[in-house]
Design a protein around this motif. Structure first.
Motif, PDB file in Angstrom:
ATOM      1  N   LEU B 705     -58.804 -54.764 -16.901  1.00  0.00           N
ATOM      2  CA  LEU B 705     -59.804 -53.559 -17.165  1.00  0.00           C
ATOM      3  C   LEU B 705     -58.621 -51.882 -18.129  1.00  0.00           C
ATOM      4  O   LEU B 705     -57.436 -53.131 -17.668  1.00  0.00           O
ATOM      5  CB  LEU B 705     -59.773 -52.810 -15.875  1.00  0.00           C
ATOM      6  CG  LEU B 705     -61.015 -52.831 -14.912  1.00  0.00           C
ATOM      7  CD1 LEU B 705     -61.142 -52.773 -13.540  1.00  0.00           C
ATOM      8  CD2 LEU B 705     -62.657 -52.757 -15.464  1.00  0.00           C
ATOM      9  N   SER B 707     -55.514 -50.064 -18.293  1.00  0.00           N
ATOM     10  CA  SER B 707     -54.885 -49.600 -16.877  1.00  0.00           C
ATOM     11  C   SER B 707     -54.304 -48.288 -16.343  1.00  0.00           C
ATOM     12  O   SER B 707     -53.839 -47.635 -17.293  1.00  0.00           O
ATOM     13  CB  SER B 707     -53.518 -50.644 -16.872  1.00  0.00           C
ATOM     14  OG  SER B 707     -52.863 -49.613 -15.547  1.00  0.00           O
ATOM     15  N   GLU B 708     -54.937 -47.354 -15.877  1.00  0.00           N
ATOM     16  CA  GLU B 708     -54.177 -45.914 -15.937  1.00  0.00           C
ATOM     17  C   GLU B 708     -52.947 -45.729 -15.109  1.00  0.00           C
ATOM     18  O   GLU B 708     -52.200 -45.015 -15.787  1.00  0.00           O
ATOM     19  CB  GLU B 708     -55.497 -44.962 -15.185  1.00  0.00           C
ATOM     20  CG  GLU B 708     -56.589 -45.308 -15.191  1.00  0.00           C
ATOM     21  CD  GLU B 708     -57.062 -43.884 -14.174  1.00  0.00           C
ATOM     22  OE1 GLU B 708     -56.596 -43.441 -13.463  1.00  0.00           O
ATOM     23  OE2 GLU B 708     -58.837 -44.363 -13.807  1.00  0.00           O
ATOM     24  N   VAL B 709     -52.880 -46.892 -14.805  1.00  0.00           N
ATOM     25  CA  VAL B 709     -51.500 -46.591 -13.439  1.00  0.00           C
ATOM     26  C   VAL B 709     -50.121 -46.945 -14.879  1.00  0.00           C
ATOM     27  O   VAL B 709     -49.937 -46.274 -15.607  1.00  0.00           O
ATOM     28  CB  VAL B 709     -50.478 -47.503 -12.818  1.00  0.00           C
ATOM     29  CG1 VAL B 709     -49.719 -47.699 -12.243  1.00  0.00           C
ATOM     30  CG2 VAL B 709     -52.500 -47.117 -11.682  1.00  0.00           C
ATOM     31  N   LYS B 710     -50.442 -47.877 -16.042  1.00  0.00           N
ATOM     32  CA  LYS B 710     -49.829 -48.412 -16.609  1.00  0.00           C
ATOM     33  C   LYS B 710     -49.491 -47.148 -17.863  1.00  0.00           C
ATOM     34  O   LYS B 710     -48.313 -46.744 -18.470  1.00  0.00           O
ATOM     35  CB  LYS B 710     -49.817 -49.420 -17.575  1.00  0.00           C
ATOM     36  CG  LYS B 710     -49.990 -50.921 -17.122  1.00  0.00           C
ATOM     37  CD  LYS B 710     -49.972 -52.032 -18.097  1.00  0.00           C
ATOM     38  CE  LYS B 710     -50.431 -53.054 -16.837  1.00  0.00           C
ATOM     39  NZ  LYS B 710     -51.714 -54.743 -16.993  1.00  0.00           N
ATOM     40  N   PHE B 712     -49.811 -44.125 -17.453  1.00  0.00           N
ATOM     41  CA  PHE B 712     -48.799 -42.903 -16.829  1.00  0.00           C
ATOM     42  C   PHE B 712     -47.661 -42.988 -16.855  1.00  0.00           C
ATOM     43  O   PHE B 712     -46.931 -42.132 -16.941  1.00  0.00           O
ATOM     44  CB  PHE B 712     -49.739 -43.078 -15.467  1.00  0.00           C
ATOM     45  CG  PHE B 712     -48.503 -41.674 -14.349  1.00  0.00           C
ATOM     46  CD1 PHE B 712     -49.293 -40.226 -14.527  1.00  0.00           C
ATOM     47  CD2 PHE B 712     -48.002 -42.238 -13.551  1.00  0.00           C
ATOM     48  CE1 PHE B 712     -48.691 -39.809 -13.962  1.00  0.00           C
ATOM     49  CE2 PHE B 712     -47.308 -40.938 -12.720  1.00  0.00           C
ATOM     50  CZ  PHE B 712     -47.555 -40.022 -12.963  1.00  0.00           C
ATOM     51  N   PHE B 713     -47.031 -43.919 -16.282  1.00  0.00           N
ATOM     52  CA  PHE B 713     -45.828 -44.892 -16.491  1.00  0.00           C
ATOM     53  C   PHE B 713     -45.403 -44.740 -17.737  1.00  0.00           C
ATOM     54  O   PHE B 713     -44.183 -43.729 -17.913  1.00  0.00           O
ATOM     55  CB  PHE B 713     -45.483 -46.345 -15.566  1.00  0.00           C
ATOM     56  CG  PHE B 713     -46.039 -46.346 -14.091  1.00  0.00           C
ATOM     57  CD1 PHE B 713     -46.021 -45.046 -13.691  1.00  0.00           C
ATOM     58  CD2 PHE B 713     -46.031 -47.770 -13.864  1.00  0.00           C
ATOM     59  CE1 PHE B 713     -46.239 -45.734 -11.975  1.00  0.00           C
ATOM     60  CE2 PHE B 713     -46.221 -47.837 -12.835  1.00  0.00           C
ATOM     61  CZ  PHE B 713     -46.167 -47.034 -11.616  1.00  0.00           C
ATOM     62  N   ILE B 720     -40.607 -36.958 -17.263  1.00  0.00           N
ATOM     63  CA  ILE B 720     -40.655 -36.538 -15.229  1.00  0.00           C
ATOM     64  C   ILE B 720     -40.063 -37.197 -15.073  1.00  0.00           C
ATOM     65  O   ILE B 720     -39.058 -36.807 -14.366  1.00  0.00           O
ATOM     66  CB  ILE B 720     -42.213 -36.398 -14.975  1.00  0.00           C
ATOM     67  CG1 ILE B 720     -42.870 -35.249 -15.203  1.00  0.00           C
ATOM     68  CG2 ILE B 720     -42.396 -35.523 -13.770  1.00  0.00           C
ATOM     69  CD1 ILE B 720     -44.545 -35.540 -14.862  1.00  0.00           C
ATOM     70  N   GLY B 721     -39.834 -37.872 -15.104  1.00  0.00           N
ATOM     71  CA  GLY B 721     -39.019 -39.528 -13.959  1.00  0.00           C
ATOM     72  C   GLY B 721     -37.704 -39.319 -15.581  1.00  0.00           C
ATOM     73  O   GLY B 721     -36.589 -39.798 -14.361  1.00  0.00           O
ATOM     74  N   ASP B 733     -37.913 -44.963  -9.140  1.00  0.00           N
ATOM     75  CA  ASP B 733     -38.337 -43.184  -8.872  1.00  0.00           C
ATOM     76  C   ASP B 733     -39.823 -43.150  -8.466  1.00  0.00           C
ATOM     77  O   ASP B 733     -39.925 -43.611  -7.418  1.00  0.00           O
ATOM     78  CB  ASP B 733     -38.296 -42.781  -9.773  1.00  0.00           C
ATOM     79  CG  ASP B 733     -38.943 -41.199  -9.708  1.00  0.00           C
ATOM     80  OD1 ASP B 733     -39.405 -41.070  -8.677  1.00  0.00           O
ATOM     81  OD2 ASP B 733     -38.103 -40.555 -10.602  1.00  0.00           O
ATOM     82  N   PHE B 734     -40.610 -43.975  -9.118  1.00  0.00           N
ATOM     83  CA  PHE B 734     -42.582 -43.962  -8.960  1.00  0.00           C
ATOM     84  C   PHE B 734     -42.399 -44.527  -7.919  1.00  0.00           C
ATOM     85  O   PHE B 734     -42.995 -44.363  -7.066  1.00  0.00           O
ATOM     86  CB  PHE B 734     -43.370 -44.530 -10.361  1.00  0.00           C
ATOM     87  CG  PHE B 734     -42.969 -43.857 -11.296  1.00  0.00           C
ATOM     88  CD1 PHE B 734     -43.564 -42.883 -11.508  1.00  0.00           C
ATOM     89  CD2 PHE B 734     -42.096 -44.481 -12.619  1.00  0.00           C
ATOM     90  CE1 PHE B 734     -43.738 -41.959 -12.924  1.00  0.00           C
ATOM     91  CE2 PHE B 734     -42.947 -43.739 -13.703  1.00  0.00           C
ATOM     92  CZ  PHE B 734     -42.988 -42.883 -14.439  1.00  0.00           C
ATOM     93  N   ARG B 735     -41.510 -46.152  -7.574  1.00  0.00           N
ATOM     94  CA  ARG B 735     -41.756 -47.156  -7.097  1.00  0.00           C
ATOM     95  C   ARG B 735     -40.544 -47.425  -6.005  1.00  0.00           C
ATOM     96  O   ARG B 735     -40.357 -48.455  -5.810  1.00  0.00           O
ATOM     97  CB  ARG B 735     -42.228 -48.490  -6.620  1.00  0.00           C
ATOM     98  CG  ARG B 735     -43.605 -48.481  -7.807  1.00  0.00           C
ATOM     99  CD  ARG B 735     -44.713 -49.524  -8.335  1.00  0.00           C
ATOM    100  NE  ARG B 735     -44.735 -49.939  -6.737  1.00  0.00           N
ATOM    101  CZ  ARG B 735     -46.355 -50.005  -6.615  1.00  0.00           C
ATOM    102  NH1 ARG B 735     -46.979 -49.172  -6.344  1.00  0.00           N
ATOM    103  NH2 ARG B 735     -46.176 -50.978  -4.522  1.00  0.00           N
ATOM    104  N   ALA B 736     -39.965 -46.073  -5.880  1.00  0.00           N
ATOM    105  CA  ALA B 736     -38.234 -46.459  -5.375  1.00  0.00           C
ATOM    106  C   ALA B 736     -38.806 -46.784  -3.367  1.00  0.00           C
ATOM    107  O   ALA B 736     -37.543 -47.911  -3.067  1.00  0.00           O
ATOM    108  CB  ALA B 736     -37.747 -44.898  -4.904  1.00  0.00           C
ATOM    109  N   LEU B 737     -39.551 -46.549  -2.900  1.00  0.00           N
ATOM    110  CA  LEU B 737     -39.844 -47.168  -2.077  1.00  0.00           C
ATOM    111  C   LEU B 737     -39.830 -48.372  -1.646  1.00  0.00           C
ATOM    112  O   LEU B 737     -38.861 -49.041  -0.850  1.00  0.00           O
ATOM    113  CB  LEU B 737     -40.857 -46.072  -1.663  1.00  0.00           C
ATOM    114  CG  LEU B 737     -41.229 -46.289   0.616  1.00  0.00           C
ATOM    115  CD1 LEU B 737     -40.139 -45.982   1.574  1.00  0.00           C
ATOM    116  CD2 LEU B 737     -42.680 -46.027   1.020  1.00  0.00           C
ATOM    117  N   ASP B 738     -39.964 -49.378  -2.495  1.00  0.00           N
ATOM    118  CA  ASP B 738     -40.342 -50.742  -2.969  1.00  0.00           C
ATOM    119  C   ASP B 738     -38.715 -50.560  -3.033  1.00  0.00           C
ATOM    120  O   ASP B 738     -38.878 -52.291  -2.447  1.00  0.00           O
ATOM    121  CB  ASP B 738     -40.876 -51.058  -3.941  1.00  0.00           C
ATOM    122  CG  ASP B 738     -42.611 -51.175  -3.862  1.00  0.00           C
ATOM    123  OD1 ASP B 738     -42.863 -50.996  -2.689  1.00  0.00           O
ATOM    124  OD2 ASP B 738     -43.244 -51.236  -4.760  1.00  0.00           O
TER     125      ASP B 738
END
Lengths: 504, 766
Positions: B705, B707-710, B712-713, B720-721, B733-738
């Motif tokens: 499909l 990817s909107e996420v890609k 966006f990144f 922004i980042g 940043d986007f996935r700092a928690l990981d």
């Protein structure tokens, strides 16, 4: 950002770090550890009541809107699990203070336990498939070290099997994540649910689902993937076995339920039939395994497997009642099972052994311990009016409603064997006379314990037994919770809208 | 009524407190509790006998239709009176009998809890509630049978009883839930109007089966009877109370209760008559050859239970009346005889009838009591047992069912009952005194008064039957039939056929008693007996189960990590592989091979080095080949424009190879033990797993499909980042928690390494 959703991770994380700063000072570590567990308990309750009154809570970590950042979601099922984790974590914290030896405490036992609790909490709250993988890793690493900590031979042997097979599970999990991201281009669970439907390819979704079934099946300990569990759970100290046996295995079940209600619901006739068959095999092989053992904690470990079968039976039947039954069963089982492991630790400190052949004669001098054992053991076997009876009742009623007589027969047969093996422990450890009674005096560490230590050792057992009894006498509360949680699970739309807003 | 039951349980749990105060208190207090309960239930007699029922309900688990619903009608009142009345006598007796036991408080806790559970059972108006109390009686019975738990035989008997009644209970549980699903209610009083719905349902046969199993195991019907004689391991008051007068009648109670709901069909009638009759005859034949007083009584109890089941099966109003009278008469005389056997045991030191002779002079009161009970068991006029026997014969003949076999079997068993009663009473008491292990004296007051009163009651009820029993029997049969009946019980019906048969039974019975040894010799020489012994099959079942469990577990849980891995990989192949081939046509897999030459070369290198890893003759080669695989992957990263990832990968690969080489020094020489066929097997498993993943990846790459996420990144990374390197921004940043999580993992691993190197506790003894 809604802090309430993140606290179940932050509290144990902070506690663990504080403990690390006081590496040599066990007293300080104990204080941090106990207050951390207590704070967690309070905030888990706050989270639970928030979710109960306001519905699903959602927060975006780092304020990146879903589906781009990592989302934390507290639906009712998660909130129930977090609350239980709070209670079990608190009980284990107290029990650990009463039972863990100085040596292990000096080498990081308390921070490790906190990291474990952090990992479990993350797994329950995250709304992101890859983030779930990360929490699984946190759990895996901390539990691996907890099993191995102390370095005795059986511990190392158990730890190696544990870590190898669980890494295998991680490999499947990661592969699954990769494939999901490759296909759907997203990792957010709610978003995935939508994208997988848009994909319009149920065949492929089911294949990916199977990959997760194998991965989470290993974690949950279902047939034929459970080997690591009975190979390792009986080796570490009782406090560790207790939180593993009670809480950690259920993270696998939780994840199975989460993905099989939210993502992989495209070919239920196929996937859930497979789960149904596996459920029966899990119940039977687990209980037969327990039947063949003569060691207190090995019996309990095999029983974990068997009861996981009951839980996924509810998932397989896939009706509102059956899912409610599964959640009820999970809750009940965590309390009863953790407590049995706690009790095994007390028995061990009195008699110096876990082996049924060496145990005996405990009922005459320790009748209260006997009663506490019977409460949990009978609850596990589903004797009324304890908690397990209702769990069994709901699952069997759900199975009868869909006229699945085979599962009913299996569940009943297994519950008989569960009773049998609980009685086996009772007969050997409590009723029969001890064979060599002269060594009694020297092995009994319990007698020489200080009063304060005894209170730490025993009060969590009383607490959990009271919970088991209360669920038994007031089942309506837990049942209505489970039913509402099941309602949410079976209507993924609620979850999706909570995370992504009204779908355009 | 809920208060009454709760109070009974509460008093049970409070008994240990009194025990600290005075060791005699638990016995006395529980006697008073039982007596108080008896008075309470007796006070409801006028209400119930005038045709009313008392119903009350407190919500408990309304979401699934389970409430504390209680229901006092004729049937439940009769049982409640028996439970509390005989209970009072037994508790009084036990307060003396158990006095010297160190743990007597526990005994009374169990016994009082049992009484409370039994009351709950008979008063329940909700099938699930009834089941809960039924299970509680099984549990308390388990604790009581195993009371002398240092004895292996006690533990064995306790477990056996629990398994047999527990199995029946579990099966019954399914039946109860099924009824609830069909009728939409668990309330017995609501089910009464749903009889047709249930009886005509396609699952009726199955449901009936579950109820019969539940009732037959609990009420010790052939072939499930064997736990009852074993249960005689329990202290004698327990045998008298649970295993004769009350608990074993719970199954009979259940059948009587369900008669208006499940009964009235041929299937019901025939199965009850069949099992009841077999039990009646078989048990009494077995009773005759026993020598232990309690075993004899136990088998004769089983026989009576069979009779009761048979009578419910016959199901005419005459049969039901006969059932009720027999039940009352039996409860009274059998409890007496059991208590006497306990008295004999504690006064003489033995229960073996071959060692007991001429106790009449040493224990005159006990002797008189025994004679009274025996006469009721004989069925001699004017005892209550006489009415029981008359109505039994009458209803069997009158029903005309299975004529003439049924009347003949009833006749034969009755003859044996006479013989059994004689063995229990005449043999130990009459003739010249024979020396026993202990010096014999009369029983203490608390141990003879209760049985004496009970045995007199058998006489009083017999004489006054018309006035004392008519209304209660009518009331009980009204509950069993669900309509009112009006019949007068009489002691004397004149010189009719039944009377002559009764006389004949007694005479033949006495003759048989005189010559019983001939019979015993014949029976004990026939080998078939062993095969019809269900306890033999029970032991076989348990040991078979053990064997199955051990075999299964040694096959599955071998202890070898490699086996576990093989099974898990096979599971992967079966579940994922099968699903893949089932769902996805191979024609749709169109891998995109438009790769550059560099990529092709790298792929070749990776595959070849992977083979080297497996085929390597030494560990060093294997590790180096692994390193090659890793470096090649790093180069792929380079080709795809991710130099930072590549650098990381290079670092990791280098480190692992170096670390491995260090570890190698510590390991023994590398040897290959595995057989070629095993290697072949492993190759096949590994190969198919790899193949499946490869195919999935090939397939997946063709259907991605957008990817909107890609998107966006890459769009927000810089504005922004604040970073040009998208991967880095994702990580921090986007996935700092990981990343936080993974750092934690590394931290934990560091603690682990440190602690595992430093802390090695001595082997804990296990």
């Amino acid at each position: 950002m809604n802090l309430i959703l993140v606290l179940p991770i932050l509290i144990p994380f902070t506690t663990a770090i504080l403990c690390l700063f006081f590496w040599k000072n066990i007293k300080a570590q104990r204080i941090f550890h106990l207050s951390g567990a207590f704070l967690y308990l309070i905030f888990s309750f706050v989270l639970f009541s928030e979710v109960r009154t306001n519905g699903i809570l959602v927060t975006q970590v780092g304020d990146w809107v879903a589906p781009f950042g990592i989302t934390f979601v507290g639906d009712l099922f998660s909130a129930i699990m977090i609350l239980i984790n709070g209670i079990i974590g608190f009980a284990t914290a107290i029990y650990a203070v009463g039972s863990i030896d100085e040596k292990r405490a000096q080498y990081g036992f308390y921070p490790l336990l906190q990291f474990l609790i952090m990992g479990i909490s993350g797994a329950f709250l995250t709304g992101d498939i890859f983030n779930l993988y990360v929490w699984f890793e946190v759990m895996l690493m901390s539990s691996f070290v907890l099993i191995a900590l102390g370095g005795t031979k059986p511990q190392i042997e158990g730890a190696i099997k544990y870590v190898t097979l669980n890494l295998l599970s991680s490999a499947f999990f990661l592969t699954g994540c990769g494939i999901l991201y490759g296909v759907a281009g997203t990792l957010n669970l709610a978003d995935l649910s939508i994208k997988l439907a848009e994909l319009n390819n149920p065949g492929l979704v089911t294949v990916i689902g199977m990959l997760f079934l194998v991965s989470f099946g290993i974690k949950a300990g279902i047939f034929p993937l459970f080997f690591w569990l009975p190979a390792s759970y009986h080796t570490p100290p009782a406090a560790v076995s207790a939180i593993f046996g009670g809480m950690m295995t259920k993270v696998g079940v939780y994840s199975l339920i989460r993905v099989y209600t939210l993502l992989f619901n495209h070919d239920i006739g196929y996937t859930h039939t497979i789960i149904l068959v596996l459920a029966s095999f899990t119940m039977v092989t687990g209980v037969l395994g327990a039947f063949a053992q003569t060691e207190f904690r090995r019996i309990l470990s095999f029983h974990i497997v068997s009861q996981i079968g009951y839980m996924i039976l509810g998932l397989a039947i896939f009706t509102p009642l059956s899912i409610a039954g599964t959640i009820f069963y999970i809750a009940h089982n965590i309390f009863a099972k953790t407590n049995l492991f706690f009790i095994s630790g007390v028995v061990r400190s009195i008699s110096g052994s876990y082996s049924l052949k060496k145990l005996g004669g405990l009922y005459k001098p320790y009748p209260m311990l006997g009663i506490l054992f019977l409460i949990s053991a009978f609850a596990l076997a589903g004797i009324p009016p304890l908690s397990g009876f209702w769990a069994k009742f709901i699952v069997i009623k759900a199975a009868l409603e869909v006229e699945d007589l085979i599962s009913v027969a299996v569940a009943l047969f297994v519950s008989l064997l569960t009773l049998l093996s609980m009685i086996k422990i009772w007969n050997d450890a409590f009723w029969k006379d001890k064979i060599d009674s002269e060594s009694e005096e020297e092995v009994n560490q319990f007698k020489s314990m200080s009063k304060v230590k005894k209170i730490f050792f025993l009060s969590p057992i009383v607490l959990l037994a009271l919970i088991t009894i209360s669920i038994g006498f007031f089942p309506e509360f837990l049942f209505s919770l489970s039913r509402d949680a099941a309602e949410q699970l079976l209507n993924p739309q609620i979850y999706i809208e909570a995370v992504l807003g009204k779908v355009k | 009524m809920i208060e009454v039951i709760l109070l009974s349980f509460l008093s049970a749990f409070l008994l240990p407190l009194f025990f600290r105060f005075n060791k005699k208190l638990p016995g006395i207090i529980s006697t008073l509790v039982a007596f108080f309960l008896f008075i309470y239930f007796a006070s409801t007699l006028p209400t119930i006998l005038s045709g009313n029922v008392i119903k009350e309900s407190t919500p408990w688990f309304p979401a699934v239709g389970i409430n504390f619903s209680f229901y006092l009608d004729g049937l439940s009142l009769l049982f409640a009176l028996l439970i509390t009345g005989i209970g009072t006598v037994v508790f009084l007796y036990a307060s003396k009998y158990m006095e010297d036991y160190k743990y007597s408080a526990r005994f009374f806790v169990y016994l009082t809890s049992f009484m409370a559970s039994m009351l709950g059972l008979v008063l329940s108006d909700n099938l699930i509630l009834l089941f809960i109390f039924l299970e509680l009686t099984s549990v308390t019975s388990f604790l009581l049978i195993g009371f002398k738990h240092e004895k292996e035989s006690s533990r064995y008997a306790a477990l056996q009883a629990l398994i047999v009644t527990g199995t029946g209970g579990l099966i019954l549980f399914a039946g109860i839930i099924a009824i609830g699903i069909i009728a939409g209610t668990f309330n017995i009083s609501d089910l009464l109007s749903n009889q047709q719905l249930i009886v005509q349902h396609s699952a009726y046969g199955l449901i009936l089966f579950t109820f019969l199993l539940g009732a037959f195991t609990k009420s010790a019907q052939f072939p499930f009877h064997f736990w009852l004689p074993s249960a005689m391991e329990a202290p004698t008051p327990v045998s008298a109370y649970l295993h004769s007068a009350t608990m074993v009648k719970a199954g009979v109670f259940l059948l009587a209760r369900m008669n208006p709901i499940l009964g009235g069909t041929e299937l019901w009638q025939n199965s009850l008559i069949l099992f009841g009759t077999i039990t009646m005859l078989f048990a009494i034949l077995t009773a005759v050859k026993q020598t232990d007083l309690k075993k004899i009584l136990a088998y004769s109890t089983v026989s009576i239970l069979g009779t009761l089941v048979m009578l419910i099966g016959i199901g005419t109003d005459f049969a039901i009346r006969a059932m009720i009278i027999t039940l009352i008469a039996h409860a009274i005389y059998k409890a007496t005889l059991f208590l006497i056997s306990g008295t004999i045991d504690s006064q003489t030191g033995t229960r073996d009838v071959t060692k007991l002779r001429g106790l009449k002079d040493k224990m005159p009161i006990t002797f008189a009591t025994a004679i009274l009970a025996m006469l009721s068991m004989f069925g001699i006029i004017p005892f209550l047992g006489f009415i029981g026997k008359e109505t039994l014969l009458d209803s069997v003949i009158r029903s005309g069912l299975y004529f003439p076999f049924l009347p003949i079997i009833v006749f034969v068993s009755s003859v044996f009952v006479i013989a059994v009663a004689s063995i229990v009473v005449l043999r130990p008491f009459l003739f010249a005194f024979k020396k026993t292990p202990r010096d014999v004296t009369e029983a203490p007051f608390r141990m003879w008064i209760g049985p004496a009163l009970l045995s007199l009651l058998g006489l009083v009820f017999g004489i006054s039957a018309t006035y004392s029993l008519t209304s209660i029997v009518n009331s009980v049969s009204a509950s069993i039939f669900n309509f009112n009946s009006d019949y007068t019980i009489k002691l004397w019906y004149g010189f009719n056929l039944n009377f002559f048969l009764s006389v004949l039974i007694v005479l033949v019975g006495l003759v048989f008693y005189r010559y019983r040894n001939i019979f015993i010799k014949i029976v004990s020489h026939s080998a078939i007996i062993n095969y019809v012994k269900p306890s033999f099959w029970y032991d076989k079942f348990i040991s078979g189960l053990n064997k199955l469990a051990t075999t299964q577990t040694s096959l599955l849980q071998t202890g070898f990590l490699r086996h576990y891995i093989i099974i898990i990989m096979l599971a992967f192949i079966v579940f994922v592989g099968y699903t893949f081939f089932r769902n996805i046509p191979l024609s749709e897999i169109n891998p995109n091979f438009n790769s550059t030459t560099y990529e092709k070369i790298l792929a070749g290198v990776i595959v070849i080095s992977a083979f080297f890893v497996v085929k390597a003759k030494s560990r060093l080669y294997a590790i180096i080949s692994m390193g090659v695989v890793g470096y090649s992957i790093a180069i792929i990263f380079v080709l795809y424009g991710a130099p930072d990832l590549a650098l990381t990968q290079f670092a990791i690969e280098t480190l692992s190879v170096i670390l491995f080489v260090f570890v190698l020094y510590k390991l023994p020489k590398y040897q290959n033990f595995s057989h070629p066929t095993r290697r072949m097997r492993d190759f096949l498993i590994a190969g198919s797993s790899g193949l499946i993943i490869t195919l999935i990846v090939f397939y997946v790459t063709s259907i991605q499909l957008q990817s909107e996420v890609k998107k966006f990144f890459s769009e927000t990374s810089l504005p922004i980042g604040m970073g040009r390197n998208v991967v880095n921004v994702i990580i921090v940043d986007f996935r700092a928690l990981d990343t936080l999580g993974e750092i934690t993992v590394l931290g934990i691993a560091a603690i682990g390494v440190f602690s595992m190197l430093k802390l090695i506790l001595r082997e804990e003894k296990n």
